[in-house]
Scaffold this active site. Structure first.
Site, PDB file in Angstrom:
ATOM      1  N   HIS A   1      -4.848   1.544   7.109  1.00  0.00           N
ATOM      2  CA  HIS A   1      -3.597   2.243   7.492  1.00  0.00           C
ATOM      3  C   HIS A   1      -3.352   3.372   6.279  1.00  0.00           C
ATOM      4  CE1 HIS A   1       1.050   1.472   7.807  1.00  0.00           C
ATOM      5  NE2 HIS A   1       0.873   2.262   6.797  1.00  0.00           N
ATOM      6  N   GLU A   2      -3.693   3.118   5.218  1.00  0.00           N
ATOM      7  CA  GLU A   2      -3.427   4.107   4.185  1.00  0.00           C
ATOM      8  C   GLU A   2      -4.096   5.225   4.207  1.00  0.00           C
ATOM      9  OE1 GLU A   2      -0.905   3.636   2.530  1.00  0.00           O
ATOM     10  OE2 GLU A   2      -0.657   1.373   2.969  1.00  0.00           O
TER      11      GLU A   2
ATOM     12  N   GLY B   1       0.988  -1.181  -0.046  1.00  0.00           N
ATOM     13  CA  GLY B   1      -0.086  -0.057   0.212  1.00  0.00           C
ATOM     14  C   GLY B   1       0.924   1.218   0.016  1.00  0.00           C
TER      15      GLY B   1
ATOM     16  N   CYS C   1       5.653   0.018   7.285  1.00  0.00           N
ATOM     17  CA  CYS C   1       5.127   1.148   6.459  1.00  0.00           C
ATOM     18  C   CYS C   1       6.351   1.318   5.790  1.00  0.00           C
ATOM     19  CB  CYS C   1       4.898   2.142   7.293  1.00  0.00           C
ATOM     20  SG  CYS C   1       4.501   3.802   6.595  1.00  0.00           S
ATOM     21  N   LEU C   2       6.457   1.628   4.264  1.00  0.00           N
ATOM     22  CA  LEU C   2       7.385   2.254   3.603  1.00  0.00           C
ATOM     23  C   LEU C   2       8.094   3.443   4.063  1.00  0.00           C
ATOM     24  CD1 LEU C   2       6.115   1.248   0.014  1.00  0.00           C
ATOM     25  CD2 LEU C   2       7.593  -0.019   1.303  1.00  0.00           C
TER      26      LEU C   2
ATOM     27  N   GLN D   1       3.200  10.033   1.098  1.00  0.00           N
ATOM     28  CA  GLN D   1       4.329   9.272   1.202  1.00  0.00           C
ATOM     29  C   GLN D   1       5.523   9.644   0.097  1.00  0.00           C
ATOM     30  OE1 GLN D   1       2.449   5.302   2.064  1.00  0.00           O
ATOM     31  NE2 GLN D   1       4.385   5.163   3.283  1.00  0.00           N
TER      32      GLN D   1
ATOM     33  N   HIS E   1      -2.811   7.584   6.495  1.00  0.00           N
ATOM     34  CA  HIS E   1      -1.542   8.673   5.970  1.00  0.00           C
ATOM     35  C   HIS E   1      -2.100   9.695   5.747  1.00  0.00           C
ATOM     36  CE1 HIS E   1       2.058   6.389   5.775  1.00  0.00           C
ATOM     37  NE2 HIS E   1       1.709   5.289   5.807  1.00  0.00           N
TER      38      HIS E   1
HETATM   39 NI    NI Z   1       2.459   3.560   5.663  1.00  0.00          NI
END
Ligand code: NI
Length: 172
Positions: free
Chosen positions: A136-137, A46, A94-95, A51, A140
Protein backbone atom coordinates in the site's frame (compact mmCIF):
# COMPACT_ATOMS: atom_id res chain seq x y z
CA UNK A 1 10.65 16.05 15.29
CA UNK A 2 7.61 17.82 13.96
CA UNK A 3 4.09 16.94 12.99
CA UNK A 4 3.37 17.43 9.30
CA UNK A 5 0.04 18.09 7.65
CA UNK A 6 -1.42 15.01 5.96
CA UNK A 7 -2.70 15.68 2.44
CA UNK A 8 -6.23 14.49 1.69
CA UNK A 9 -7.71 13.41 -1.66
CA UNK A 10 -8.15 14.87 -4.24
CA UNK A 11 -4.81 16.63 -3.67
CA UNK A 12 -2.97 16.21 -7.00
CA UNK A 13 0.33 15.40 -5.25
CA UNK A 14 -1.20 12.07 -4.16
CA UNK A 15 -1.39 11.04 -7.84
CA UNK A 16 2.24 11.82 -8.73
CA UNK A 17 5.19 9.51 -9.06
CA UNK A 18 8.00 10.20 -6.56
CA UNK A 19 11.73 10.58 -7.21
CA UNK A 20 14.21 8.07 -5.75
CA UNK A 21 16.36 9.37 -2.90
CA UNK A 22 19.92 9.85 -4.18
CA UNK A 23 21.59 10.19 -0.77
CA UNK A 24 20.33 9.20 2.69
CA UNK A 25 21.40 12.30 4.62
CA UNK A 26 20.24 14.29 7.67
CA UNK A 27 17.43 15.89 5.69
CA UNK A 28 16.04 12.44 4.81
CA UNK A 29 16.45 11.23 8.41
CA UNK A 30 14.53 14.29 9.62
CA UNK A 31 11.73 13.59 7.12
CA UNK A 32 11.52 9.94 8.26
CA UNK A 33 11.31 11.02 11.92
CA UNK A 34 8.60 13.58 11.13
CA UNK A 35 6.69 10.96 9.14
CA UNK A 36 6.74 8.49 12.04
CA UNK A 37 5.60 11.14 14.51
CA UNK A 38 2.81 12.20 12.14
CA UNK A 39 1.77 8.56 11.56
CA UNK A 40 1.61 7.72 15.30
CA UNK A 41 -0.29 10.94 15.99
CA UNK A 42 -2.93 10.27 13.30
CA UNK A 43 -2.93 7.33 14.30
CA UNK A 44 -2.04 5.06 11.41
CA UNK A 45 0.13 2.03 10.60
CA UNK A 46 1.88 3.42 7.53
CA UNK A 47 2.70 6.71 5.82
CA UNK A 48 4.39 7.58 2.53
CA UNK A 49 6.31 10.75 1.57
CA UNK A 50 3.72 12.23 -0.81
CA UNK A 51 1.10 12.09 1.96
CA UNK A 52 2.96 14.97 3.63
CA UNK A 53 3.91 16.59 0.31
CA UNK A 54 7.44 15.12 0.21
CA UNK A 55 7.76 13.77 -3.35
CA UNK A 56 10.53 11.30 -2.52
CA UNK A 57 10.55 7.49 -2.25
CA UNK A 58 10.32 7.20 1.55
CA UNK A 59 7.84 5.24 3.69
CA UNK A 60 7.38 4.47 7.39
CA UNK A 61 5.36 1.67 8.99
CA UNK A 62 4.50 0.09 12.31
CA UNK A 63 2.14 -2.87 12.15
CA UNK A 64 2.79 -4.09 15.72
CA UNK A 65 -0.45 -4.56 17.64
CA UNK A 66 1.20 -3.97 20.99
CA UNK A 67 1.06 -0.22 21.68
CA UNK A 68 3.57 -0.67 24.53
CA UNK A 69 6.21 -1.99 22.15
CA UNK A 70 6.42 0.16 19.05
CA UNK A 71 8.18 -1.42 16.05
CA UNK A 72 8.83 1.51 13.71
CA UNK A 73 10.22 0.74 10.25
CA UNK A 74 11.76 3.33 7.95
CA UNK A 75 12.36 2.50 4.29
CA UNK A 76 14.10 4.57 1.64
CA UNK A 77 13.70 3.64 -2.06
CA UNK A 78 11.70 0.47 -1.18
CA UNK A 79 11.05 -1.96 -4.04
CA UNK A 80 9.09 -5.17 -4.34
CA UNK A 81 11.59 -7.71 -5.73
CA UNK A 82 9.23 -10.68 -5.81
CA UNK A 83 5.64 -11.48 -4.91
CA UNK A 84 3.71 -14.66 -4.17
CA UNK A 85 1.02 -15.98 -6.50
CA UNK A 86 -1.21 -16.48 -3.46
CA UNK A 87 -3.27 -13.44 -2.60
CA UNK A 88 -5.07 -12.23 0.49
CA UNK A 89 -7.78 -9.66 1.05
CA UNK A 90 -7.54 -6.94 3.69
CA UNK A 91 -9.92 -4.14 4.43
CA UNK A 92 -7.67 -1.17 3.73
CA UNK A 93 -7.88 2.42 4.79
CA UNK A 94 -5.60 5.40 4.23
CA UNK A 95 -4.82 8.55 6.20
CA UNK A 96 -5.26 10.52 2.96
CA UNK A 97 -8.75 9.02 2.48
CA UNK A 98 -10.08 9.46 6.03
CA UNK A 99 -12.74 7.16 7.48
CA UNK A 100 -13.20 5.12 4.28
CA UNK A 101 -12.40 1.42 4.01
CA UNK A 102 -12.61 -1.22 1.28
CA UNK A 103 -11.41 -4.75 0.60
CA UNK A 104 -8.28 -4.92 -1.57
CA UNK A 105 -6.66 -8.09 -2.89
CA UNK A 106 -2.85 -8.24 -2.98
CA UNK A 107 -0.08 -10.88 -3.01
CA UNK A 108 0.07 -12.43 0.48
CA UNK A 109 3.89 -12.49 0.55
CA UNK A 110 6.47 -10.14 -0.95
CA UNK A 111 10.21 -9.64 -0.99
CA UNK A 112 11.26 -6.06 -0.35
CA UNK A 113 14.59 -4.34 -0.89
CA UNK A 114 15.18 -0.94 0.74
CA UNK A 115 17.75 1.33 2.34
CA UNK A 116 17.54 2.07 6.07
CA UNK A 117 18.05 5.52 7.61
CA UNK A 118 21.83 5.00 7.41
CA UNK A 119 21.78 4.13 3.72
CA UNK A 120 22.39 0.42 4.37
CA UNK A 121 20.63 -1.99 2.00
CA UNK A 122 18.27 -4.65 3.38
CA UNK A 123 16.18 -7.41 1.85
CA UNK A 124 13.25 -8.81 3.81
CA UNK A 125 10.38 -11.22 3.30
CA UNK A 126 7.05 -9.91 4.49
CA UNK A 127 3.65 -11.55 4.82
CA UNK A 128 0.27 -10.83 6.35
CA UNK A 129 -0.52 -7.28 7.38
CA UNK A 130 3.10 -6.13 6.94
CA UNK A 131 3.12 -7.30 3.30
CA UNK A 132 -0.18 -5.53 2.62
CA UNK A 133 0.98 -2.36 4.34
CA UNK A 134 4.31 -2.24 2.47
CA UNK A 135 2.53 -2.71 -0.88
CA UNK A 136 0.00 0.00 0.00
CA UNK A 137 2.77 2.46 0.95
CA UNK A 138 4.95 1.71 -2.09
CA UNK A 139 1.86 2.27 -4.26
CA UNK A 140 1.70 5.81 -2.83
CA UNK A 141 5.20 6.45 -4.25
CA UNK A 142 3.80 5.69 -7.71
CA UNK A 143 0.71 7.85 -7.24
CA UNK A 144 -1.54 4.82 -6.67
CA UNK A 145 -4.20 4.80 -3.93
CA UNK A 146 -6.09 1.78 -2.60
CA UNK A 147 -9.25 3.17 -4.21
CA UNK A 148 -7.59 2.71 -7.63
CA UNK A 149 -8.22 -1.05 -7.17
CA UNK A 150 -11.99 -0.45 -6.84
CA UNK A 151 -14.60 0.16 -9.52
CA UNK A 152 -14.88 3.76 -10.76
CA UNK A 153 -18.34 3.91 -9.19
CA UNK A 154 -17.08 2.90 -5.75
CA UNK A 155 -14.00 5.12 -6.05
CA UNK A 156 -16.11 8.18 -6.88
CA UNK A 157 -18.52 7.41 -4.04
CA UNK A 158 -15.62 7.33 -1.57
CA UNK A 159 -14.15 10.56 -2.98
CA UNK A 160 -17.52 12.33 -2.64
CA UNK A 161 -17.85 11.14 0.97
CA UNK A 162 -14.36 12.39 1.84
CA UNK A 163 -15.00 15.79 0.22
CA UNK A 164 -18.27 16.10 2.13
CA UNK A 165 -16.57 15.16 5.41
CA UNK A 166 -13.74 17.67 4.83
CA UNK A 167 -16.24 20.43 4.01
CA UNK A 168 -18.17 19.70 7.21
CA UNK A 169 -14.91 19.76 9.20
CA UNK A 170 -13.89 23.11 7.75
CA UNK A 171 -17.23 24.76 8.51
CA UNK A 172 -17.46 23.27 12.00
NI1 NI B 1 -2.37 5.22 2.32
Amino acid sequence: MALREILIVPDPRLKQECEPVSEVNDEIRQILDDMLETMYDAPGIGLAGPQIGVMKRVIVLDVSDDKEKPAPMKMVNPEIIWESEDVSVYQEGCLSIPEQYADVERPVEVGVRYLDENGKEHEIEADGLLATCIQHEIDHLDGVLFTDYLSALKRNMILKKVMKLQKAKKSA
